[in-house]
Write an enzyme that holds these catalytic residues in place. Structure first.
Site, PDB file in Angstrom:
ATOM      1  CD  GLU A 112      -4.483   7.100  -7.707  1.00  0.00           C
ATOM      2  OE1 GLU A 112      -3.876   6.026  -7.795  1.00  0.00           O
ATOM      3  OE2 GLU A 112      -4.853   7.593  -6.636  1.00  0.00           O
ATOM      4  N   GLY A 150      -2.294  -3.385  -4.018  1.00  0.00           N
ATOM      5  CA  GLY A 150      -3.351  -3.831  -3.097  1.00  0.00           C
ATOM      6  C   GLY A 150      -3.933  -5.174  -3.522  1.00  0.00           C
ATOM      7  CB  CYS A 184      -5.229   8.559  -1.978  1.00  0.00           C
ATOM      8  SG  CYS A 184      -5.477   9.136  -0.297  1.00  0.00           S
ATOM      9  CD  GLU A 225      -7.776   3.132   4.205  1.00  0.00           C
ATOM     10  OE1 GLU A 225      -8.375   3.790   3.334  1.00  0.00           O
ATOM     11  OE2 GLU A 225      -8.310   2.793   5.277  1.00  0.00           O
ATOM     12  N   GLY A 242      -1.587   2.308  -0.525  1.00  0.00           N
ATOM     13  CA  GLY A 242      -0.809   2.438  -1.749  1.00  0.00           C
ATOM     14  C   GLY A 242      -1.690   2.251  -2.958  1.00  0.00           C
ATOM     15  CB  SER A 243      -0.847   1.599  -6.460  1.00  0.00           C
ATOM     16  OG  SER A 243      -0.077   0.436  -6.305  1.00  0.00           O
ATOM     17  CB  THR A 244      -5.936  -0.051  -7.179  1.00  0.00           C
ATOM     18  OG1 THR A 244      -6.567   1.055  -6.517  1.00  0.00           O
ATOM     19  CG2 THR A 244      -6.956  -1.149  -7.386  1.00  0.00           C
ATOM     20  CE  LYS A 256       8.185  -1.183   1.392  1.00  0.00           C
ATOM     21  NZ  LYS A 256       8.909  -0.033   0.847  1.00  0.00           N
TER      22      LYS A 256
HETATM   23  P1  NAP Z   1       2.604   1.579  -4.328  1.00  0.00           P
HETATM   24  O1  NAP Z   1       3.509   1.473  -5.484  1.00  0.00           O
HETATM   25  O2  NAP Z   1       1.458   0.656  -4.250  1.00  0.00           O
HETATM   26  O3  NAP Z   1       3.507   1.438  -3.031  1.00  0.00           O
HETATM   27  C1  NAP Z   1       2.997   1.506  -1.734  1.00  0.00           C
HETATM   28  C2  NAP Z   1       3.912   0.775  -0.795  1.00  0.00           C
HETATM   29  O4  NAP Z   1       3.879  -0.627  -1.086  1.00  0.00           O
HETATM   30  C3  NAP Z   1       5.358   1.186  -0.918  1.00  0.00           C
HETATM   31  O5  NAP Z   1       5.949   1.162   0.357  1.00  0.00           O
HETATM   32  C4  NAP Z   1       5.915   0.102  -1.811  1.00  0.00           C
HETATM   33  O6  NAP Z   1       7.299  -0.033  -1.687  1.00  0.00           O
HETATM   34  C5  NAP Z   1       5.180  -1.115  -1.302  1.00  0.00           C
HETATM   35  N1  NAP Z   1       5.090  -2.235  -2.242  1.00  0.00           N
HETATM   36  C6  NAP Z   1       5.306  -2.262  -3.578  1.00  0.00           C
HETATM   37  N2  NAP Z   1       5.098  -3.492  -4.073  1.00  0.00           N
HETATM   38  C7  NAP Z   1       4.751  -4.284  -3.032  1.00  0.00           C
HETATM   39  C8  NAP Z   1       4.391  -5.676  -2.893  1.00  0.00           C
HETATM   40  N3  NAP Z   1       4.336  -6.493  -3.934  1.00  0.00           N
HETATM   41  N4  NAP Z   1       4.075  -6.131  -1.664  1.00  0.00           N
HETATM   42  C9  NAP Z   1       4.089  -5.318  -0.598  1.00  0.00           C
HETATM   43  N5  NAP Z   1       4.420  -4.021  -0.666  1.00  0.00           N
HETATM   44  C10 NAP Z   1       4.740  -3.494  -1.862  1.00  0.00           C
HETATM   45  O7  NAP Z   1       1.985   3.028  -4.208  1.00  0.00           O
HETATM   46  P2  NAP Z   1       2.771   4.389  -4.289  1.00  0.00           P
HETATM   47  O8  NAP Z   1       3.054   4.663  -5.716  1.00  0.00           O
HETATM   48  O9  NAP Z   1       3.887   4.413  -3.316  1.00  0.00           O
HETATM   49  O10 NAP Z   1       1.671   5.405  -3.718  1.00  0.00           O
HETATM   50  C11 NAP Z   1       0.699   5.993  -4.488  1.00  0.00           C
HETATM   51  C12 NAP Z   1      -0.630   5.245  -4.373  1.00  0.00           C
HETATM   52  O11 NAP Z   1      -1.069   5.212  -3.015  1.00  0.00           O
HETATM   53  C13 NAP Z   1      -1.735   5.911  -5.134  1.00  0.00           C
HETATM   54  O12 NAP Z   1      -2.459   4.963  -5.868  1.00  0.00           O
HETATM   55  C14 NAP Z   1      -2.610   6.522  -4.043  1.00  0.00           C
HETATM   56  O13 NAP Z   1      -3.931   6.713  -4.400  1.00  0.00           O
HETATM   57  C15 NAP Z   1      -2.447   5.551  -2.949  1.00  0.00           C
HETATM   58  N6  NAP Z   1      -2.784   6.150  -1.647  1.00  0.00           N
HETATM   59  C16 NAP Z   1      -3.961   5.795  -1.046  1.00  0.00           C
HETATM   60  C17 NAP Z   1      -4.325   6.341   0.173  1.00  0.00           C
HETATM   61  C18 NAP Z   1      -5.619   5.973   0.841  1.00  0.00           C
HETATM   62  O14 NAP Z   1      -5.771   6.261   2.017  1.00  0.00           O
HETATM   63  N7  NAP Z   1      -6.541   5.330   0.166  1.00  0.00           N
HETATM   64  C19 NAP Z   1      -3.467   7.249   0.798  1.00  0.00           C
HETATM   65  C20 NAP Z   1      -2.276   7.601   0.159  1.00  0.00           C
HETATM   66  C21 NAP Z   1      -1.947   7.023  -1.064  1.00  0.00           C
HETATM   67  P3  NAP Z   1       8.278   0.835  -2.629  1.00  0.00           P
HETATM   68  O15 NAP Z   1       7.744   2.221  -2.718  1.00  0.00           O
HETATM   69  O16 NAP Z   1       9.543   0.827  -1.924  1.00  0.00           O
HETATM   70  O17 NAP Z   1       8.254   0.137  -3.942  1.00  0.00           O
END
Ligand code: NAP
Ligand code: MG
Length: 500
Positions: free
Chosen positions: A411, A263, A314, A280, A258-260, A206
């Site tokens: 962050e 996660g 990230c 991650e 994605g976000s902590t 997804k």
């Molecule tokens: P996010 O809000 O956590 O979303 C990540 C993904 O998870 C999206 O596809 C989101 O869908 C989905 N999602 C949301 N709620 C969910 C749930 N309850 N269960 C399962 N999936 C769910 O993060 P983001 O704002 O898109 O991305 C930014 C974050 O990613 C930052 O914190 C960044 O540090 C982190 N990141 C980490 C790495 C690494 O390798 N460590 C790499 C890149 C980014 P929707 O977007 O459609 O809501």
């Protein structure tokens, strides 16, 4: 400084001033990348079992370009029933075809996908920039080539797993549910899909709601590649769609970037099940500059670490630690460099800083900028004008910050840099580690011994020395503490998809 050095330094200063006056009003002519060769359909359905199918929910949502605020396409919203179909297709493909075909045949498909990404690189780069807002230079030179490289790299391992993990009888897990964020949409899809396929697993992926287009283009490419039906399924939607994948009983492995906060929700959801999981998550990297560092190179590394790609990384170097005796000089140079950064149309090849990915993200960044001001930090922004349409943010510096400031510990995921000074190596290690995250860090110094001293004490998954944001498929990537666990890339990335 002796007399000769003094003379040279004075001459250099004079030359610098001359070039500043001469080039003050000098501007690059616009150089926009053409979008004519790019095909974006008005509507995209779900990619399940090798075909594009309408969602059971009958619902669609818009994906917009954050630089123009214009709608690019309509995207299907997958509900629980759709996710169930995708997981069934993946399970069926795993049981009937993918786990049974010889590993060297699996490798051929993965190689083919890598080559096809290279062939369509320009289209992928332009769509990535239109949908997500990142500068075309970045999507063209980093995202797309690295995505192809990940497929090449893991294709090479597919028939060598017994050598990679000798005497362990490595076996695939089954169906991998993979959820990715919006900052590197195609690259994150490659990081997830390539090792899963190489190890004999099948996939339900997804993409993030604001950047689904390159994943759907990848689905088209996968269809053209002849990969057996159901081996890769791509379902679009919101957080609820992601949750449906995580909670599906036939998903054997969850890979999340994605976000902590999300996660943690996912970790709770899979607790007590037999699902394997890698997370991650977020970061707040320290970029550390010692007084013996090559200053101009360090300034370039700082800019690359936090301002390019709008800080949507990230591992962005969002905390700068400068040794006190060079701080004034370095900050002056950094401010000067910030003035020359071009913020604007991400499709323009001159652009350094493109659009913030979404309105919500821009509001979040602006809120953090207000928090920084209210906390008493000294703000400095480049004087550039921002485009009237679209979501943009000036590169921003906060001076006089301390560990108690929220802009230092949380962050922001935007082009905002918090600066602190330090005197000794022990002090900076202590400060840099004093944070819930531990994804990455950077160090700038002339001394190898200092680099090793520091890297051995930093609680960060990746530490770059005299460079920043360099990636290679052979090198594992991942975090400590609240930045998650598990590694992607290299052999480590393979083991996450195997029972050994
Ligand atoms: P996010 O809000 O956590 O979303 C990540 C993904 O998870 C999206 O596809 C989101 O869908 C989905 N999602 C949301 N709620 C969910 C749930 N309850 N269960 C399962 N999936 C769910 O993060 P983001 O704002 O898109 O991305 C930014 C974050 O990613 C930052 O914190 C960044 O540090 C982190 N990141 C980490 C790495 C690494 O390798 N460590 C790499 C890149 C980014 P929707 O977007 O459609 O809501
Ligand atoms: Mg979009």
């Amino acid at each position: 400084m002796n007399q000769k050095e003094n003379r040279i330094s004075k001459t250099e200063k004079k030359l610098e001033n001359v070039s500043k006056t001469v080039f003050k009003d000098w501007k690059y002519a616009p150089s926009p990348e053409s979008t004519e060769h790019v095909k974006i359909a008005p509507r995209y359905d779900l990619f399940i079992n090798g075909k594009f199918v309408k969602p059971e929910s009958k619902k669609y949502f818009d994906t917009v370009s954050p630089s123009t605020e214009k709608k690019l396409s309509e995207i299907a919203e997958a509900g629980e029933k759709d996710v169930d179909k995708a997981v069934s297709a993946a399970k069926n493909a795993y049981d009937k075809t993918w786990r049974k075909i010889p590993a060297k045949e699996r490798a051929k498909y993965i190689y083919r996908i890598a080559r096809m990404i290279q062939e369509r690189a320009r289209e992928f780069a332009v769509i990535e920039t239109m949908d997500g807002g990142k500068p075309i230079r970045e999507s063209r030179d980093i995202d797309v080539p690295l995505a192809a490289n990940h497929f090449f790299y893991y294709a090479g391992w597919a028939d060598k797993l017994d050598y990679a993990f000798p005497k362990t009888n490595p076996r695939p897990l089954g169906v991998a549910g993979q959820i990715i964020p919006w900052n590197f949409p195609l690259l994150m899809a490659a990081w997830k899909i390539a090792p899963a396929l190489a190890t004999g697993n099948t996939v339900v992926l997804k993409p993030a709601e604001s950047t689904p287009l390159t994943a759907l283009k990848l689905a088209e490419l996968i269809q053209d590649s002849g990969l057996p039906e159901g081996v890769v399924n791509i379902v679009t939607g919101f957080g609820k769609t992601g949750a449906a994948i995580v909670n599906h009983p036939n998903v054997n492995k969850v890979a999340f970037t994605g976000s902590t906060d999300v996660g943690k929700i996912i970790q709770k959801a899979v607790a007590g099940t037999s699902k394997k999981i890698t997370l991650e998550l977020g970061g707040k990297a320290a970029n550390i500059v010692f007084d013996d560092a090559p200053i101009d190179q360090a300034v370039e590394g700082i800019v690359n670490g936090i301002f390019f790609n709008q800080g949507h990384v990230c591992c962005a170097g969002s905390r700068l630690f400068v040794q006190e005796n060079i701080a004034a000089n370095l900050i002056e140079k950094l401010k000067e460099r910030m003035e020359s950064l071009i913020v604007g149309d991400p499709l323009d090849k001159n652009t350094d800083i493109g659009a913030i990915n979404s309105k919500e993200q821009l509001l979040k960044i602006q809120e953090y900028i207000s928090i920084g001001i209210n906390e008493g930090a000294e703000i400095h922004q480049s004087s550039c004008a921002l485009p009237n349409k679209g979501f943009f943010c000036k590169p921003t510096l906060f001076l006089n910050t301390s560990q108690s400031h929220r802009i230092v510990t949380e962050e922001i995921f935007g082009p905002v840099l918090a600066v602190q000074t330090f005197r000794t190596i022990e002090e900076v290690i202590e400060k840099a580690n004093n944070i819930p995250y531990g994804l990455s860090a950077g160090v700038w110094t002339d001394k190898g011994s200092k680099i090793f001293h520091l890297t051995s004490k930093m609680r960060a998954g990746v530490v770059w020395a005299n460079t920043y944001n360099k990636f290679d498929p052979a090198s594992p990537f991942g975090g400590y503490k609240e930045s998650g666990f598990g590694r992607e890339g290299g052999l480590h990335g393979l083991s996450a998809y195997l029972t050994i």
